[in-house]
Scaffold this active site. Structure first.
Site, mmCIF file in Angstrom:
data_model
loop_
_atom_site.group_PDB
_atom_site.id
_atom_site.type_symbol
_atom_site.label_atom_id
_atom_site.label_comp_id
_atom_site.label_asym_id
_atom_site.label_seq_id
_atom_site.Cartn_x
_atom_site.Cartn_y
_atom_site.Cartn_z
ATOM 1 N N ASN A 1 0.869 -1.182 0.000
ATOM 2 C CA ASN A 1 0.000 0.000 0.000
ATOM 3 C C ASN A 1 0.901 1.226 0.000
ATOM 4 O O ASN A 1 1.494 1.568 1.024
ATOM 5 C CB ASN A 1 -0.887 -0.033 1.259
ATOM 6 C CG ASN A 1 -1.737 1.225 1.394
ATOM 7 O OD1 ASN A 1 -1.782 2.056 0.480
ATOM 8 N ND2 ASN A 1 -2.410 1.374 2.529
ATOM 9 N N TRP A 2 0.987 1.845 -1.155
ATOM 10 C CA TRP A 2 1.916 2.985 -1.286
ATOM 11 C C TRP A 2 1.362 4.260 -0.639
ATOM 12 O O TRP A 2 2.064 5.244 -0.523
ATOM 13 C CB TRP A 2 2.207 3.270 -2.763
ATOM 14 C CG TRP A 2 2.949 2.177 -3.485
ATOM 15 C CD1 TRP A 2 3.239 0.910 -3.025
ATOM 16 C CD2 TRP A 2 3.507 2.250 -4.804
ATOM 17 N NE1 TRP A 2 3.930 0.209 -3.975
ATOM 18 C CE2 TRP A 2 4.114 1.000 -5.089
ATOM 19 C CE3 TRP A 2 3.558 3.241 -5.784
ATOM 20 C CZ2 TRP A 2 4.757 0.728 -6.296
ATOM 21 C CZ3 TRP A 2 4.189 2.968 -6.996
ATOM 22 C CH2 TRP A 2 4.788 1.729 -7.248
ATOM 23 N N LYS A 3 0.100 4.227 -0.264
ATOM 24 C CA LYS A 3 -0.582 5.396 0.326
ATOM 25 C C LYS A 3 -0.384 6.626 -0.582
ATOM 26 O O LYS A 3 -0.310 6.467 -1.806
ATOM 27 C CB LYS A 3 -0.075 5.628 1.749
ATOM 28 C CG LYS A 3 -0.200 4.347 2.603
ATOM 29 C CD LYS A 3 0.002 4.555 4.061
ATOM 30 C CE LYS A 3 -0.166 3.219 4.790
ATOM 31 N NZ LYS A 3 -0.023 3.316 6.225
ATOM 32 N N HIS B 1 -9.474 1.249 5.247
ATOM 33 C CA HIS B 1 -8.181 1.469 5.893
ATOM 34 C C HIS B 1 -8.369 2.434 7.065
ATOM 35 O O HIS B 1 -9.170 3.369 6.985
ATOM 36 C CB HIS B 1 -7.175 2.034 4.881
ATOM 37 C CG HIS B 1 -5.776 1.987 5.388
ATOM 38 N ND1 HIS B 1 -5.288 2.903 6.291
ATOM 39 C CD2 HIS B 1 -4.769 1.103 5.175
ATOM 40 C CE1 HIS B 1 -4.033 2.584 6.589
ATOM 41 N NE2 HIS B 1 -3.697 1.494 5.927
ATOM 42 N N GLU C 1 -5.015 -4.598 10.819
ATOM 43 C CA GLU C 1 -3.998 -3.561 10.951
ATOM 44 C C GLU C 1 -4.242 -2.775 12.230
ATOM 45 O O GLU C 1 -5.040 -1.833 12.235
ATOM 46 C CB GLU C 1 -4.065 -2.603 9.761
ATOM 47 C CG GLU C 1 -3.832 -3.260 8.418
ATOM 48 C CD GLU C 1 -3.307 -2.272 7.392
ATOM 49 O OE1 GLU C 1 -2.264 -2.560 6.807
ATOM 50 O OE2 GLU C 1 -3.915 -1.204 7.193
ATOM 51 N N GLY D 1 2.877 2.632 10.790
ATOM 52 C CA GLY D 1 3.829 3.725 10.595
ATOM 53 C C GLY D 1 4.560 4.133 11.861
ATOM 54 O O GLY D 1 5.218 5.174 11.898
ATOM 55 N N SER E 1 3.754 -1.781 10.360
ATOM 56 C CA SER E 1 5.210 -1.833 10.540
ATOM 57 C C SER E 1 5.809 -3.201 10.209
ATOM 58 O O SER E 1 6.773 -3.622 10.839
ATOM 59 C CB SER E 1 5.601 -1.397 11.956
ATOM 60 O OG SER E 1 5.217 -0.053 12.173
ATOM 61 N N GLY F 1 3.004 -1.012 4.262
ATOM 62 C CA GLY F 1 3.014 0.416 3.955
ATOM 63 C C GLY F 1 4.430 0.874 3.646
ATOM 64 O O GLY F 1 4.951 0.654 2.551
ATOM 65 N N GLY F 2 5.070 1.479 4.629
ATOM 66 C CA GLY F 2 6.407 2.070 4.461
ATOM 67 C C GLY F 2 7.407 1.172 3.742
ATOM 68 O O GLY F 2 8.115 1.633 2.836
#
Ligand code: 13P
Length: 254
Positions: free
Chosen positions: A9-11, A97, A169, A175, A215, A236-237
């Site tokens: 998920n590149w957000k 989300h 999540e 994050g 994370s 994510g990150g």
């Protein structure tokens, strides 16, 4: 056997140009053998979906969007619909989300309408659920997540559920660098599977894939993915760095 899914998920990250760079690196770093063993999905921002669709055309990599509107079309300035992402070959969409729940006020009934609309358009929803730190500290996490699952999947059929993916999540892990321990995560996945079983029966619950997100990185992925009820990751990150994302995928394929 539930095939593992690793979804990135590149957000709200990456421009047209930097999306291209990242995706090409990911594509070149993955072997066909790994892609046969694990389902890989990338979810870039809307503005990079057409580009991504073209780049992964002949690859075993799935494409997902990060949101849709609950209607197919109409006077909803700035919104994007399921048929629009479908026309760019998206097979998945992330819905519910916590960032959309938190910053855009999306309640469970709206998320449910989006889930139904995705399914109607033959797009697989990745329904995200998870408690906040405050809810966990008040020992409300099981109740909250059960409610999010039950209301998010309301009125769906057993047939629909073949195309639904759930992602747990915990908001406090997103994050923050604080991952749920593999045991903590697995316990919640078991609870989610029970909620799915209560709604749709054991066979559906046993076949539903439940991803962990929060994370997850190339250091902790193996341990999390080794757990019985963790069927993949929503990253994510770490999905923004090709080498980390590739390492996570490789550990899922082992
Ligand atoms: P991080 O991996 O950056 O914690 O984000 C997780 C997430 O929200 C994926 O949807």
């Amino acid at each position: 056997m539930r095939k593992k899914i690793i979804a990135g998920n590149w957000k709200m990250n990456k421009t047209f140009l930097t999306s291209r760079e990242l995706l090409l690196e990911v594509i070149h770093g993955l072997s066909n053998d790994v892609l046969d063993k694990t389902e890989v999905v990338v979810c870039p921002p809307f503005t990079s979906l057409a580009l991504a669709s073209e780049l992964i055309k002949d690859k075993k990599i799935g494409l997902g969007a990060q949101n849709i509107h609950q209607k197919d079309d109409g006077a909803y300035t700035g919104e994007i619909s399921a048929p629009m992402i479908k026309s760019l070959n998206c097979q998945y969409v992330i819905l519910g989300h916590s960032e959309r729940r938190q910053y855009f006020g999306e309640p469970n009934h709206l998320i449910n309408a989006k889930v139904k609309n995705a399914l109607k358009n033959e797009i697989k929803p990745i329904l995200c659920v998870g408690e906040t730190l405050e809810e966990r500290e008040k020992n409300l996490h099981l109740k909250i997540v059960d409610e999010q699952v039950t209301l998010g999947l309301k009125d769906l059929s057993v047939e629909n559920m073949k195309n639904v993916i759930v992602a747990y999540e915990p908001v406090w892990a997103i994050g923050t660098g604080k991952t749920a321990s593999p045991e903590q995560a697995n316990d919640m996945h078991v609870a989610i599977r029970e909620a799915v079983e209560n709604l749709f029966g054991k066979e559906t619950a046993d076949n539903t894939r439940i991803l962990y997100g929060g994370s997850m990185n190339d250091k902790n992925a193996s341990e999390l993915l080794a757990k019985q009820d963790i069927d993949g990751g929503l990253i994510g990150g770490a999905s923004l760095k090709a080498d980390s994302f590739i390492k996570i995928i490789n550990s899922a394929a082992k």
